[in-house]
Scaffold this motif. Structure first.
Motif, short mmCIF file in Angstrom:
data_model
loop_
_atom_site.label_atom_id
_atom_site.label_comp_id
_atom_site.label_asym_id
_atom_site.label_seq_id
_atom_site.Cartn_x
_atom_site.Cartn_y
_atom_site.Cartn_z
N ILE A 107 -0.88 15.83 9.70
CA ILE A 107 -1.79 14.70 9.59
C ILE A 107 -1.74 14.16 8.16
CG2 ILE A 107 -4.15 13.89 9.93
CD1 ILE A 107 -2.69 14.94 12.48
N ALA A 108 -1.74 12.85 8.02
CA ALA A 108 -1.65 12.22 6.71
C ALA A 108 -2.88 12.52 5.86
CB ALA A 108 -1.48 10.71 6.85
N GLU A 109 -2.65 12.81 4.61
CA GLU A 109 -3.72 12.98 3.64
C GLU A 109 -4.01 11.64 2.96
OE1 GLU A 109 -5.53 15.62 3.19
OE2 GLU A 109 -4.38 16.86 4.60
N PRO A 110 -5.26 11.39 2.58
CA PRO A 110 -5.57 10.13 1.89
C PRO A 110 -4.93 10.08 0.51
CG PRO A 110 -7.47 11.62 1.85
CD PRO A 110 -6.45 12.25 2.76
N ASP A 111 -4.81 8.85 -0.03
CA ASP A 111 -4.27 8.70 -1.37
C ASP A 111 -5.32 9.05 -2.41
OD1 ASP A 111 -6.00 6.50 -1.59
OD2 ASP A 111 -4.41 5.04 -1.19
N GLU A 112 -5.00 8.80 -3.67
CA GLU A 112 -5.90 9.19 -4.76
C GLU A 112 -7.23 8.45 -4.72
OE1 GLU A 112 -2.92 6.12 -6.27
OE2 GLU A 112 -2.90 7.95 -5.05
N ASP A 113 -7.29 7.36 -3.98
CA ASP A 113 -8.54 6.62 -3.84
C ASP A 113 -9.29 6.99 -2.55
OD1 ASP A 113 -8.14 5.10 -6.21
OD2 ASP A 113 -6.75 3.79 -5.13
N GLY A 114 -8.79 8.01 -1.85
CA GLY A 114 -9.43 8.41 -0.61
C GLY A 114 -9.18 7.45 0.53
N LYS A 115 -8.03 6.76 0.51
CA LYS A 115 -7.74 5.73 1.51
C LYS A 115 -6.40 5.98 2.20
CE LYS A 115 -10.27 2.12 -1.01
NZ LYS A 115 -10.18 0.78 -1.66
N LEU A 116 -6.25 5.35 3.36
CA LEU A 116 -4.98 5.23 4.06
C LEU A 116 -4.71 3.75 4.25
CD1 LEU A 116 -5.43 7.93 6.87
CD2 LEU A 116 -3.96 8.14 4.85
N LEU B 274 -11.19 6.38 4.46
CA LEU B 274 -11.24 7.26 5.62
C LEU B 274 -12.61 7.19 6.29
CD1 LEU B 274 -9.58 10.68 4.71
CD2 LEU B 274 -8.70 8.93 6.25
N ALA B 275 -12.60 7.16 7.61
CA ALA B 275 -13.83 7.27 8.39
C ALA B 275 -14.09 8.72 8.75
CB ALA B 275 -13.74 6.43 9.65
N GLN B 276 -13.03 9.47 8.99
CA GLN B 276 -13.07 10.91 9.24
C GLN B 276 -11.65 11.41 9.03
OE1 GLN B 276 -13.99 9.83 13.59
NE2 GLN B 276 -13.08 11.86 13.84
N HIS B 277 -11.44 12.70 9.16
CA HIS B 277 -10.12 13.28 8.89
C HIS B 277 -9.05 12.58 9.72
CE1 HIS B 277 -6.93 16.06 8.12
NE2 HIS B 277 -6.95 16.60 9.33
N GLY B 278 -8.09 11.95 9.01
CA GLY B 278 -6.98 11.32 9.68
C GLY B 278 -7.29 10.02 10.40
N VAL B 279 -8.45 9.42 10.12
CA VAL B 279 -8.87 8.23 10.88
C VAL B 279 -9.42 7.17 9.94
CG1 VAL B 279 -10.32 7.35 12.76
CG2 VAL B 279 -9.51 9.73 12.82
N TRP C 43 0.84 -1.19 0.00
CA TRP C 43 0.00 0.00 0.00
C TRP C 43 0.88 1.24 0.00
CZ3 TRP C 43 -2.09 -2.62 4.88
CH2 TRP C 43 -1.16 -2.58 5.91
N ASN C 44 0.27 2.37 -0.29
CA ASN C 44 1.01 3.62 -0.21
C ASN C 44 1.21 3.98 1.25
OD1 ASN C 44 1.01 4.00 -3.03
ND2 ASN C 44 -1.06 4.87 -2.96
N ILE C 45 2.44 4.28 1.63
CA ILE C 45 2.73 4.67 3.00
C ILE C 45 2.28 6.12 3.20
CG2 ILE C 45 4.52 5.00 4.74
CD1 ILE C 45 4.08 2.08 4.02
N PRO C 46 1.36 6.39 4.13
CA PRO C 46 0.89 7.76 4.34
C PRO C 46 1.99 8.64 4.94
CG PRO C 46 -0.66 6.15 5.27
CD PRO C 46 0.62 5.42 4.97
N ASP C 47 2.13 9.84 4.42
CA ASP C 47 3.10 10.79 4.94
C ASP C 47 2.42 11.62 6.02
OD1 ASP C 47 4.94 12.71 5.53
OD2 ASP C 47 5.35 13.28 3.46
#
Length: 304
Positions: free
Chosen positions: A231-240, A245-250, A198-202
């Motif tokens: 706080i990590a931003e989601p990837d291009e698919d809106g995922k971490l 994502l359930a909510q910002h950063g979660v 997976w993409n590692i969140p920054d």
């Protein structure tokens, strides 16, 4: 997601047996000292806290004592706050964030709650900078009844005897570049499956329990950590890490079903922190401070 080449141990498509696990273990070396980095610091806390040895791990050349640090004046009428670190020993800021919390903040919360901290659940993993224990078992998938990991069994047994109602459990972790370069390929090899990374969140994010997600609690932690690091931003698919994502950063995981450490109790407020120590925008000290900010942000929200 991207696939990577086959892992150097084992046969692709075939799960590891005892021979492959022994080969993997033989490659592991001690790179730092649990006794110097962790136990010596725990010793200095004994003037303000009770320190309890809750188990012993006889692994390879070392025998590792396992310690809990507790509020000195335990009061069963107060809520209980649990902080765990080092479930994955290689996730450095989880261990040192737990210790830093004890050194700087825990006494403040001990006035209104019973505080208990397990700073380093996997000392062999800490010393060898490893996700697994020497049996190639992931402790953070092993908090289950009759656990195959002694690291987990000792803590599970201790928590059954704990007096008072557990209200909060915050489990301190990291997501690192080695998750993709080493640990996920090793997992696929061990299981005989195909590896996908997976993409590692920054940045920092949280993994909440899908059955006890408490959005306000998670948000308070994110807002506290934002003062320290990004706080990590989601990837291009809106995922971490492959999860929406359930909510910002979660994001949410099924904690108990997966045998995660945050599922070891029935506390109402639970979360797993994830710091990114390989970011160009964060220092090791910031990572430790982010772990402390996560703890204090969550406790301030719940205990206010």
């Amino acid at each position: 997601m991207t696939s990577r080449k086959a892992y150097e141990i084992g046969t692709p498509g075939k799960p590891w047996g005892s021979e492959e696990k022994a080969e993997w273990l033989a490659q592991q070396t001690v790179k730092r000292s649990y006794f110097d980095d962790v136990v010596d610091k725990i010793d200095t806390l004994e003037q303000d806290f009770d320190v309890e040895r809750y188990g012993t791990l006889p692994y390879q050349a070392n025998t590792y004592p396992l310690y809990l640090v507790k509020s000195r004046d335990w009061d069963a009428s107060k809520p209980v706050v649990l902080v765990t670190g080092g479930v994955h020993g290689y996730e450095t800021s989880g261990v040192h964030g737990a210790l830093r919390f004890l050194e700087t903040k825990a006494l403040d919360y001990a006035r209104v709650a019973n505080v208990i901290v397990a700073p380093c659940i996997s000392p062999w993993g800490y010393e060898t900078i490893n996700r697994w224990n020497p049996l190639a078992i992931d402790p953070n998938r092993s908090f289950v009844e009759n656990s195959p990991a002694r690291e987990c069994r000792f803590l599970l047994e201790y928590m059954k005897s704990l007096e008072g109602k557990l209200l909060v459990h915050i489990d301190l972790h990291e997501t690192t570049d080695t998750d993709n370069s080493e640990f996920r390929p090793a997992l696929a090899a061990r299981e005989g499956t195909v590896n996908t990374n997976w993409n590692i969140p920054d940045g920092f994010y949280l993994v909440a329990d899908a059955d006890r997600n408490e959005p306000g609690f998670q948000q308070a932690i994110i807002e506290s950590v934002e003062k320290v690091t990004h706080i990590a931003e989601p990837d291009e698919d809106g995922k971490l890490i492959g999860v929406a994502l359930a909510q910002h950063g979660v994001i949410n995981y099924a904690a108990k079903n997966l045998g995660l450490c945050m599922g070891l109790t029935n506390a109402r407020y639970v979360t797993t922190t994830e710091v990114y120590p390989d970011s160009e925008k964060a220092t090791p000290e910031q990572c430790i401070q982010a772990q402390v900010a996560a703890i204090t942000g969550g406790l301030d929200e719940v205990l206010a």
